[in-house]
Design a protein around this motif. Structure first.
Motif, PDB file in Angstrom:
ATOM      1  N   ASN A   1      62.980 -13.602 -43.076  1.00 28.31           N
ATOM      2  CA  ASN A   1      62.349 -12.295 -43.322  1.00 28.31           C
ATOM      3  C   ASN A   1      62.744 -11.263 -42.272  1.00 28.31           C
ATOM      4  O   ASN A   1      63.153 -10.150 -42.601  1.00 28.31           O
ATOM      5  CB  ASN A   1      60.827 -12.451 -43.373  1.00 28.31           C
ATOM      6  CG  ASN A   1      60.146 -11.153 -43.778  1.00 28.31           C
ATOM      7  OD1 ASN A   1      60.561 -10.471 -44.693  1.00 28.31           O
ATOM      8  ND2 ASN A   1      59.090 -10.794 -43.046  1.00 28.31           N
TER       9      ASN A   1
ATOM     10  N   GLN B   1      64.771  -7.782 -42.766  1.00 33.35           N
ATOM     11  CA  GLN B   1      64.144  -6.500 -42.426  1.00 33.35           C
ATOM     12  C   GLN B   1      65.026  -5.733 -41.423  1.00 33.35           C
ATOM     13  O   GLN B   1      65.184  -4.509 -41.537  1.00 33.35           O
ATOM     14  CB  GLN B   1      62.746  -6.708 -41.824  1.00 33.35           C
ATOM     15  CG  GLN B   1      61.793  -7.539 -42.690  1.00 33.35           C
ATOM     16  CD  GLN B   1      61.266  -6.829 -43.927  1.00 33.35           C
ATOM     17  OE1 GLN B   1      61.451  -5.627 -44.084  1.00 33.35           O
ATOM     18  NE2 GLN B   1      60.624  -7.574 -44.810  1.00 33.35           N
TER      19      GLN B   1
ATOM     20  N   HIS C   1      59.590  -8.147 -50.387  1.00 32.52           N
ATOM     21  CA  HIS C   1      59.596  -9.587 -50.146  1.00 32.52           C
ATOM     22  C   HIS C   1      58.540 -10.267 -51.019  1.00 32.52           C
ATOM     23  O   HIS C   1      57.391  -9.861 -51.029  1.00 32.52           O
ATOM     24  CB  HIS C   1      59.285  -9.820 -48.662  1.00 32.52           C
ATOM     25  CG  HIS C   1      59.313 -11.259 -48.257  1.00 32.52           C
ATOM     26  ND1 HIS C   1      58.745 -11.707 -47.085  1.00 32.52           N
ATOM     27  CD2 HIS C   1      59.826 -12.363 -48.848  1.00 32.52           C
ATOM     28  CE1 HIS C   1      58.921 -13.019 -46.990  1.00 32.52           C
ATOM     29  NE2 HIS C   1      59.565 -13.436 -48.039  1.00 32.52           N
TER      30      HIS C   1
ATOM     31  N   GLN D   1      56.846 -14.011 -51.589  1.00 33.47           N
ATOM     32  CA  GLN D   1      56.791 -15.353 -51.005  1.00 33.47           C
ATOM     33  C   GLN D   1      55.876 -16.235 -51.843  1.00 33.47           C
ATOM     34  O   GLN D   1      54.753 -15.837 -52.175  1.00 33.47           O
ATOM     35  CB  GLN D   1      56.276 -15.270 -49.576  1.00 33.47           C
ATOM     36  CG  GLN D   1      56.406 -16.576 -48.831  1.00 33.47           C
ATOM     37  CD  GLN D   1      56.163 -16.408 -47.342  1.00 33.47           C
ATOM     38  OE1 GLN D   1      55.049 -16.134 -46.919  1.00 33.47           O
ATOM     39  NE2 GLN D   1      57.210 -16.567 -46.548  1.00 33.47           N
TER      40      GLN D   1
HETATM   41  C1  LIG Z   1      58.334  -9.649 -43.360  1.00 32.61           C
HETATM   42  O1  LIG Z   1      58.644  -8.634 -42.442  1.00 32.61           O
HETATM   43  C2  LIG Z   1      57.960  -7.402 -42.663  1.00 32.61           C
HETATM   44  C3  LIG Z   1      58.512  -6.339 -41.697  1.00 32.61           C
HETATM   45  O2  LIG Z   1      58.575  -6.831 -40.388  1.00 32.61           O
HETATM   46  C4  LIG Z   1      56.481  -7.613 -42.476  1.00 32.61           C
HETATM   47  O3  LIG Z   1      55.772  -6.421 -42.725  1.00 32.61           O
HETATM   48  C5  LIG Z   1      56.006  -8.699 -43.437  1.00 32.61           C
HETATM   49  O4  LIG Z   1      54.655  -8.987 -43.216  1.00 32.61           O
HETATM   50  C6  LIG Z   1      56.834  -9.957 -43.249  1.00 32.61           C
HETATM   51  N1  LIG Z   1      56.471 -10.910 -44.283  1.00 32.61           N
HETATM   52  C7  LIG Z   1      56.044 -12.124 -44.002  1.00 32.61           C
HETATM   53  C8  LIG Z   1      55.591 -12.932 -45.171  1.00 32.61           C
HETATM   54  O5  LIG Z   1      55.999 -12.584 -42.882  1.00 32.61           O
END
Ligand SMILES: *[C@@H]1O[C@H](CO)[C@@H](O)[C@H](O)[C@H]1NC(C)=O
Length: 323
Positions: free
Chosen positions: A139, A143, A155, A157
């Protein structure tokens, strides 16, 4: 690897090095050619399960006829850090078709992964595309790339599930802490007078498309048609002789699209279809896996009933759209 292959490899690497001065600054791109390299890759990915599951499954099908005409690219060989599996460039001509423009990724080194994915000729960030991986840790990498390459990312999941037969064979350590479900992994009986187990006719792709969470448009319909024509499918034909419940695989070999017509829900039909589909796929020697959304408790219960092994947070899809 014999010395001839080794020498050929070095020669190939040198040629890439000389011929692509831009790429060498970031990292090297090596498309794996030939059955021997691809089988080595499959064997190597097998040692990294379940983190490598989606890429492993995709490479498994590349090595069994490659029906979706995909390619595997690594940063170096044989001790690769990052693998990317995607369609051939000539098959990614529709900039808006993110169903086709899909990249499967597995990496042992996130720093390397970011550099590799960012290298100029690997991914066309000007297209609508999907990245899929069984590694939630990607992730951050994606990003970061979104900021560098100017794209918007969404994203998704979910829980990744491995069928118990597949886990037994490929990752038995996943089963060690498991208590088995009271059903013994079998579905309830269904009314066999009313429903007939069958395979999906491509003329009913529109039904799948209508109820698929990620579908509902012309491009997803074409993708579904291709999936039906390429891999084994399973469905139940209802009293009218048309599908009322189905399960399909996608190009990565995942059991990806299951659905039931609203008027036939809550009878355990989809459990029955998925059970029989999974049995058939396991008989063919296919690795069997699927995913379920965190909000979908009915399908989580079903996966538990069929003794599929949950791997939390490990089904990841990033939808990328250029800004
Ligand atoms: C993935 O990264 C984004 C940006 O940093 C963040 O907002 C998001 O919560 C992350 N997703 C997960 C499932 O960790």
């Amino acid at each position: 690897m014999t010395w001839i292959h080794y020498a050929a490899n070095i020669l190939w690497c040198c040629m890439t090095w000389i011929c692509s001065p831009v790429a060498k600054v970031f990292s090297m791109m090596l498309p794996l050619q030939g059955a021997q390299m691809l089988q080595m890759l499959e064997k190597s990915l097998r040692k990294s399960l379940p983190a490598s599951l989606k890429v492993y499954g995709t490479v498994f099908h590349i090595n069994h006829g490659n029906p979706f005409n995909l390619k595997a690219v690594v940063d170096k060989w044989p001790d690769f850090n990052t693998v990317v599996v995607c369609p051939q460039e000539q098959d990614m001509t529709d900039d808006l078709d993110h169903y086709t423009n899909t990249y499967q990724i597995y990496s042992k080194d996130l720093q390397n992964c970011q550099e590799f994915l960012g290298s100029p000729e690997l991914i066309n960030w000007k297209q609508h595309l999907q990245i899929q991986s069984s590694q939630p840790s990607l992730n951050e990498t994606i990003q970061n790339l979104a900021a560098i390459k100017s794209f918007k990312v969404k994203h998704t999941q979910c829980i990744l599930y491995m069928a118990s037969e597949t886990a037994k064979e490929l990752a038995p350590f996943l089963l060690e802490s498991k208590t088995s479900s009271p059903s013994g992994g079998k579905p309830k009986a269904i009314n066999q007078e009313m429903f007939k187990l069958s395979s999906m006719d491509v003329n009913y792709a529109h039904l799948v498309n209508k109820f698929w969470y990620f579908g509902g448009n012309e491009r997803s319909q074409r993708f579904i048609e291709r999936c039906i024509q390429t891999f084994p499918t399973s469905c139940l034909l209802g009293p009218e002789g048309t599908p009322v419940c189905w399960n399909l695989m996608d190009h990565t070999g995942e059991m990806r699209m299951a659905g039931t017509l609203p008027e036939y829900r809550f009878q355990g039909l989809v459990t029955y279809v998925i059970y029989h589909h999974a049995q058939n796929l396991a008989k063919l020697g296919f690795p069997v896996y699927s995913h379920v959304d965190y909000s979908n408790e009915a399908m989580q219960k079903m996966s538990y009933q069929l003794q599929h092994v949950p791997i939390p947070r490990s089904w990841n899809q990033w939808n990328c759209v250029p800004l």
